[in-house]
Design a protein around this motif. Sequence first.
Motif, PDB file in Angstrom:
ATOM      1  N   TYR A   1      42.401  34.931  31.198  1.00  0.00           N
ATOM      2  CA  TYR A   1      41.323  34.018  30.804  1.00  0.00           C
ATOM      3  C   TYR A   1      41.335  32.785  31.688  1.00  0.00           C
ATOM      4  N   ARG A   2      42.506  32.257  31.939  1.00  0.00           N
ATOM      5  CA  ARG A   2      42.646  31.041  32.742  1.00  0.00           C
ATOM      6  C   ARG A   2      42.215  31.300  34.186  1.00  0.00           C
TER       7      ARG A   2
ATOM      8  N   PHE B   1      46.323  34.904  28.372  1.00  0.00           N
ATOM      9  CA  PHE B   1      46.360  33.529  28.874  1.00  0.00           C
ATOM     10  C   PHE B   1      46.155  33.518  30.377  1.00  0.00           C
TER      11      PHE B   1
ATOM     12  N   GLU C   1      46.483  22.467  28.104  1.00  0.00           N
ATOM     13  CA  GLU C   1      45.769  23.747  28.094  1.00  0.00           C
ATOM     14  C   GLU C   1      46.537  24.780  27.279  1.00  0.00           C
TER      15      GLU C   1
ATOM     16  N   LEU D   1      38.030  29.381  22.212  1.00  0.00           N
ATOM     17  CA  LEU D   1      38.354  29.101  23.615  1.00  0.00           C
ATOM     18  C   LEU D   1      37.186  28.450  24.347  1.00  0.00           C
TER      19      LEU D   1
ATOM     20  N   ALA E   1      39.148  24.982  23.682  1.00  0.00           N
ATOM     21  CA  ALA E   1      40.168  24.943  24.726  1.00  0.00           C
ATOM     22  C   ALA E   1      39.578  24.723  26.118  1.00  0.00           C
TER      23      ALA E   1
ATOM     24  N   PHE F   1      45.198  26.527  23.901  1.00  0.00           N
ATOM     25  CA  PHE F   1      45.188  27.985  23.860  1.00  0.00           C
ATOM     26  C   PHE F   1      46.040  28.468  22.693  1.00  0.00           C
TER      27      PHE F   1
END
Length: 169
Positions: free
Chosen positions: A136-137, A133, A17, A66, A70, A21
């Motif tokens: 978004y995650r 990061f 991941e 993304l 991703a 990213f």
Amino acid sequence: MSGRHALPSRGGKLYREIAKFGIVGASGFVVNLAVFNLIRAAVHWQPVRASVVATACAVLGNYVGLRYFAYRDQDRDGGGRKELGLFLFFSAVGLVIENGVLYATTYGLGWQSTLSYNVSKFLGIGIATLFRFWSYRTWVFGAAEATPPHTVARGGPQEAVLQATWERT
């Protein structure tokens, strides 16, 4: 299948991941700095104004990368509008972080040269990337773990509740 290849480790998923990213982020970084320097050279805008436009261009490209590279395996459940809204919100916070660094160094410290603008952009992008990061995650695309396959519960109501709980996590 047995051994270390049977189930991918949680750490391995995180590394993949982060790598995906990073690939998307690297392309956004190039777009961001290229657009920033192009605007500064061609139009002669103030650094923060040019940086905001450059960051917005990079954010648009990053969303596509993304969503479709991703985090393409994440279930959307028809939440495309919500996902895009959250993405834009957290991107705006990242934009403020990134350009806040540039503003502070340009107007607070008085660093006013092409090199200092680019160093400030680099530092601001780095700090904002860590925030992006995480956000978004956590909030936009969800954890990058694949959802478990849907199975039929066989052991009665208790197992059905456990299965439904498992599918929600």
